[in-house]
Write a protein that holds these residues in place. Structure first.
Motif, PDB file in Angstrom:
ATOM      1  N   ILE A  63       0.849  -1.190   0.000  1.00  0.00           N
ATOM      2  CA  ILE A  63       0.000   0.000   0.000  1.00  0.00           C
ATOM      3  C   ILE A  63       0.886   1.243   0.000  1.00  0.00           C
ATOM      4  O   ILE A  63       1.767   1.395   0.848  1.00  0.00           O
ATOM      5  N   PHE A  64       0.641   2.137  -0.961  1.00  0.00           N
ATOM      6  CA  PHE A  64       1.409   3.370  -1.071  1.00  0.00           C
ATOM      7  C   PHE A  64       0.464   4.564  -1.087  1.00  0.00           C
ATOM      8  O   PHE A  64      -0.548   4.550  -1.793  1.00  0.00           O
ATOM      9  N   LYS A  65       0.802   5.585  -0.330  1.00  0.00           N
ATOM     10  CA  LYS A  65       0.022   6.820  -0.328  1.00  0.00           C
ATOM     11  C   LYS A  65       0.765   7.870  -1.137  1.00  0.00           C
ATOM     12  O   LYS A  65       1.929   8.163  -0.887  1.00  0.00           O
ATOM     13  N   VAL A  66       0.081   8.420  -2.116  1.00  0.00           N
ATOM     14  CA  VAL A  66       0.653   9.467  -2.971  1.00  0.00           C
ATOM     15  C   VAL A  66      -0.322  10.635  -2.984  1.00  0.00           C
ATOM     16  O   VAL A  66      -1.374  10.572  -3.620  1.00  0.00           O
ATOM     17  N   GLY A  67       0.021  11.684  -2.244  1.00  0.00           N
ATOM     18  CA  GLY A  67      -0.918  12.795  -2.108  1.00  0.00           C
ATOM     19  C   GLY A  67      -2.188  12.317  -1.437  1.00  0.00           C
ATOM     20  O   GLY A  67      -2.146  11.687  -0.377  1.00  0.00           O
ATOM     21  N   GLY A  68      -3.323  12.554  -2.070  1.00  0.00           N
ATOM     22  CA  GLY A  68      -4.603  12.105  -1.516  1.00  0.00           C
ATOM     23  C   GLY A  68      -5.016  10.743  -2.012  1.00  0.00           C
ATOM     24  O   GLY A  68      -6.092  10.250  -1.660  1.00  0.00           O
ATOM     25  N   ASN A  69      -4.170  10.101  -2.824  1.00  0.00           N
ATOM     26  CA  ASN A  69      -4.509   8.795  -3.397  1.00  0.00           C
ATOM     27  C   ASN A  69      -3.821   7.662  -2.651  1.00  0.00           C
ATOM     28  O   ASN A  69      -2.707   7.818  -2.150  1.00  0.00           O
ATOM     29  N   VAL A  70      -4.513   6.535  -2.578  1.00  0.00           N
ATOM     30  CA  VAL A  70      -3.942   5.324  -1.991  1.00  0.00           C
ATOM     31  C   VAL A  70      -3.877   4.266  -3.088  1.00  0.00           C
ATOM     32  O   VAL A  70      -4.887   3.946  -3.713  1.00  0.00           O
ATOM     33  N   PHE A  71      -2.689   3.725  -3.323  1.00  0.00           N
ATOM     34  CA  PHE A  71      -2.503   2.693  -4.333  1.00  0.00           C
ATOM     35  C   PHE A  71      -2.244   1.359  -3.652  1.00  0.00           C
ATOM     36  O   PHE A  71      -1.331   1.239  -2.828  1.00  0.00           O
ATOM     37  N   ILE A  72      -3.077   0.372  -3.963  1.00  0.00           N
ATOM     38  CA  ILE A  72      -2.908  -0.985  -3.447  1.00  0.00           C
ATOM     39  C   ILE A  72      -2.380  -1.830  -4.602  1.00  0.00           C
ATOM     40  O   ILE A  72      -3.076  -2.039  -5.596  1.00  0.00           O
ATOM     41  N   ILE A  73      -1.155  -2.299  -4.478  1.00  0.00           N
ATOM     42  CA  ILE A  73      -0.486  -2.965  -5.604  1.00  0.00           C
ATOM     43  C   ILE A  73      -0.103  -4.391  -5.235  1.00  0.00           C
ATOM     44  O   ILE A  73       0.556  -4.622  -4.225  1.00  0.00           O
ATOM     45  N   LYS A  74      -0.502  -5.326  -6.062  1.00  0.00           N
ATOM     46  CA  LYS A  74      -0.086  -6.712  -5.865  1.00  0.00           C
ATOM     47  C   LYS A  74       1.376  -6.848  -6.274  1.00  0.00           C
ATOM     48  O   LYS A  74       1.779  -6.353  -7.329  1.00  0.00           O
ATOM     49  N   PRO A  75       2.179  -7.520  -5.481  1.00  0.00           N
ATOM     50  CA  PRO A  75       3.596  -7.705  -5.843  1.00  0.00           C
ATOM     51  C   PRO A  75       3.776  -8.311  -7.234  1.00  0.00           C
ATOM     52  O   PRO A  75       4.703  -7.943  -7.955  1.00  0.00           O
ATOM     53  N   SER A  76       2.890  -9.225  -7.620  1.00  0.00           N
ATOM     54  CA  SER A  76       3.027  -9.865  -8.932  1.00  0.00           C
ATOM     55  C   SER A  76       2.825  -8.886 -10.085  1.00  0.00           C
ATOM     56  O   SER A  76       3.233  -9.164 -11.217  1.00  0.00           O
ATOM     57  N   ASP A  77       2.172  -7.742  -9.809  1.00  0.00           N
ATOM     58  CA  ASP A  77       1.956  -6.735 -10.850  1.00  0.00           C
ATOM     59  C   ASP A  77       3.150  -5.802 -11.023  1.00  0.00           C
ATOM     60  O   ASP A  77       3.220  -5.043 -11.993  1.00  0.00           O
ATOM     61  N   ILE A  78       4.074  -5.822 -10.068  1.00  0.00           N
ATOM     62  CA  ILE A  78       5.231  -4.920 -10.145  1.00  0.00           C
ATOM     63  C   ILE A  78       6.285  -5.514 -11.074  1.00  0.00           C
ATOM     64  O   ILE A  78       6.722  -6.652 -10.892  1.00  0.00           O
ATOM     65  N   ILE A  79       6.678  -4.754 -12.077  1.00  0.00           N
ATOM     66  CA  ILE A  79       7.722  -5.193 -13.007  1.00  0.00           C
ATOM     67  C   ILE A  79       9.096  -4.849 -12.437  1.00  0.00           C
ATOM     68  O   ILE A  79       9.974  -5.701 -12.357  1.00  0.00           O
ATOM     69  N   CYS A  80       9.257  -3.597 -12.047  1.00  0.00           N
ATOM     70  CA  CYS A  80      10.517  -3.184 -11.431  1.00  0.00           C
ATOM     71  C   CYS A  80      10.320  -1.889 -10.648  1.00  0.00           C
ATOM     72  O   CYS A  80       9.300  -1.207 -10.798  1.00  0.00           O
ATOM     73  N   ILE A  81      11.294  -1.585  -9.808  1.00  0.00           N
ATOM     74  CA  ILE A  81      11.278  -0.361  -9.007  1.00  0.00           C
ATOM     75  C   ILE A  81      12.634   0.314  -9.207  1.00  0.00           C
ATOM     76  O   ILE A  81      13.684  -0.323  -9.073  1.00  0.00           O
ATOM     77  N   GLU A  82      12.579   1.600  -9.518  1.00  0.00           N
ATOM     78  CA  GLU A  82      13.790   2.308  -9.902  1.00  0.00           C
ATOM     79  C   GLU A  82      13.910   3.629  -9.138  1.00  0.00           C
ATOM     80  O   GLU A  82      12.914   4.315  -8.917  1.00  0.00           O
ATOM     81  N   THR A  83      15.111   3.964  -8.751  1.00  0.00           N
ATOM     82  CA  THR A  83      15.342   5.247  -8.096  1.00  0.00           C
ATOM     83  C   THR A  83      15.267   6.376  -9.119  1.00  0.00           C
ATOM     84  O   THR A  83      15.880   6.306 -10.183  1.00  0.00           O
ATOM     85  N   ASP A  84      14.490   7.399  -8.786  1.00  0.00           N
ATOM     86  CA  ASP A  84      14.427   8.607  -9.604  1.00  0.00           C
ATOM     87  C   ASP A  84      15.350   9.630  -8.948  1.00  0.00           C
ATOM     88  O   ASP A  84      14.966  10.352  -8.040  1.00  0.00           O
ATOM     89  N   LYS A  85      16.597   9.655  -9.383  1.00  0.00           N
ATOM     90  CA  LYS A  85      17.615  10.473  -8.716  1.00  0.00           C
ATOM     91  C   LYS A  85      17.281  11.956  -8.729  1.00  0.00           C
ATOM     92  O   LYS A  85      17.533  12.679  -7.765  1.00  0.00           O
ATOM     93  N   SER A  86      16.724  12.430  -9.831  1.00  0.00           N
ATOM     94  CA  SER A  86      16.482  13.868  -9.952  1.00  0.00           C
ATOM     95  C   SER A  86      15.442  14.370  -8.963  1.00  0.00           C
ATOM     96  O   SER A  86      15.475  15.512  -8.533  1.00  0.00           O
ATOM     97  N   LYS A  87      14.498  13.497  -8.574  1.00  0.00           N
ATOM     98  CA  LYS A  87      13.422  13.928  -7.681  1.00  0.00           C
ATOM     99  C   LYS A  87      13.497  13.289  -6.298  1.00  0.00           C
ATOM    100  O   LYS A  87      12.633  13.491  -5.455  1.00  0.00           O
ATOM    101  N   LYS A  88      14.538  12.473  -6.076  1.00  0.00           N
ATOM    102  CA  LYS A  88      14.707  11.789  -4.796  1.00  0.00           C
ATOM    103  C   LYS A  88      13.473  10.971  -4.426  1.00  0.00           C
ATOM    104  O   LYS A  88      12.968  11.017  -3.319  1.00  0.00           O
ATOM    105  N   LYS A  89      12.978  10.225  -5.408  1.00  0.00           N
ATOM    106  CA  LYS A  89      11.826   9.353  -5.228  1.00  0.00           C
ATOM    107  C   LYS A  89      12.149   8.000  -5.861  1.00  0.00           C
ATOM    108  O   LYS A  89      13.220   7.811  -6.435  1.00  0.00           O
ATOM    109  N   ILE A  90      11.194   7.081  -5.737  1.00  0.00           N
ATOM    110  CA  ILE A  90      11.288   5.848  -6.519  1.00  0.00           C
ATOM    111  C   ILE A  90      10.121   5.815  -7.492  1.00  0.00           C
ATOM    112  O   ILE A  90       9.058   6.405  -7.233  1.00  0.00           O
ATOM    113  N   ILE A  91      10.331   5.133  -8.599  1.00  0.00           N
ATOM    114  CA  ILE A  91       9.254   4.923  -9.569  1.00  0.00           C
ATOM    115  C   ILE A  91       8.933   3.438  -9.580  1.00  0.00           C
ATOM    116  O   ILE A  91       9.825   2.605  -9.779  1.00  0.00           O
ATOM    117  N   ILE A  92       7.685   3.119  -9.330  1.00  0.00           N
ATOM    118  CA  ILE A  92       7.228   1.727  -9.341  1.00  0.00           C
ATOM    119  C   ILE A  92       6.547   1.477 -10.688  1.00  0.00           C
ATOM    120  O   ILE A  92       5.512   2.084 -10.987  1.00  0.00           O
TER     121      ILE A  92
END
Length: 247
Positions: free
Chosen positions: A144-173
């Motif tokens: 479960i990830f909270k992004v602003g006012g949104n809540v994203f419920i993500i199944k692990p099997s749906d995740i392809i990869c997770i990458e660091t977004d260096k320019s914004k100091k975030k990760i991209i799922i």
């Protein structure tokens, strides 16, 4: 965000419209998104199901008598060979005497609905049971990830990869449906991941289930992921990644 695939296969266009309308209403009333795909031809339904990347979020609503060479029971058995019993299945039919055949085919169905008896309420009840089962399942298994006012419920099997977004100091799922930017570090999210995930580089974690192949390009190793994404593998992790693919 919960997003479900509803696959209907029914030879009667009037019933297709009716079932689709009832289904859409139930999901809208529950503030849930669903993708409804309806077919009246056996092969078209199977081809669509084969094209899907995952089946945990699938609900199949099938008629038994499709008035084709193969019937709805054969369709159900072929679906189970594809989805390995990950989705849920409902039969809606006028042939209630064939209920026993459904169990003989070992299809694991959620409900068996008689078209001749209050079909609207019967479908609504079955859909509400399905929604509860699905919600309970994903809330226990998902991230479960909270992004602003949104809540994203993500199944692990749906995740392809997770990458660091260096320019914004975030990760991209990156998932099979979309990509989400989250204010976390790779290290913070890694503690919630199972061993189906492997770090291939200091800034990239991939889901082993989505590695399609590996490629050597100009002396560097890359993994090719679902959707055609390519990610570079660090030299010190090459042996581990090659072993993952061999397995």
């Amino acid at each position: 965000m919960i997003f479900l695939n509803i696959i209907i296969c029914e030879d009667n266009k009037e019933y297709i419209e009716k079932i689709s309308k009832i289904t859409k209403t139930v999901f809208e009333d529950r503030s849930l998104e669903c993708n409804i795909k309806a077919f009246n031809i056996y092969e078209e339904a199977i081809n669509y199901i084969k094209s899907l990347n995952s089946y945990e979020d699938c609900l199949y609503i099938l008629d038994i008598d499709l008035k084709q060479e193969k019937n709805g029971l054969s369709l159900g058995r072929e679906i189970r060979n594809i989805d390995e019993y990950k989705g849920e299945m409902i039969y809606v039919t006028s042939y209630v005497h064939q209920m026993q055949s459904v169990f003989k085919y070992k299809l694991k169905i959620l409900d068996f609905i008689d078209k001749g008896y209050d079909i609207e309420n019967s479908i609504k009840e079955a859909l509400n049971v399905y929604i509860k089962i699905y919600k309970d399942k994903i809330e226990n298994e998902s991230l479960i990830f909270k992004v602003g006012g949104n809540v994203f419920i993500i199944k692990p099997s749906d995740i392809i990869c997770i990458e660091t977004d260096k320019s914004k100091k975030k990760i991209i799922i990156y998932t099979i449906k979309n990509e989400i930017s989250v204010n976390l570090t790779l290290k913070e999210v890694q503690k919630d991941l199972s061993n189906q995930f492997v770090q291939i580089h200091r800034s990239i974690i991939v889901n082993k289930e989505h590695i399609k192949m590996i490629e050597d390009i100009n002396g560097d190793l890359y993994v090719v992921l679902t959707g055609g994404m390519k990610e570079i593998v660090s030299k010190r992790r090459e042996k581990e990644i090659r072993a993952c693919v061999i397995q």
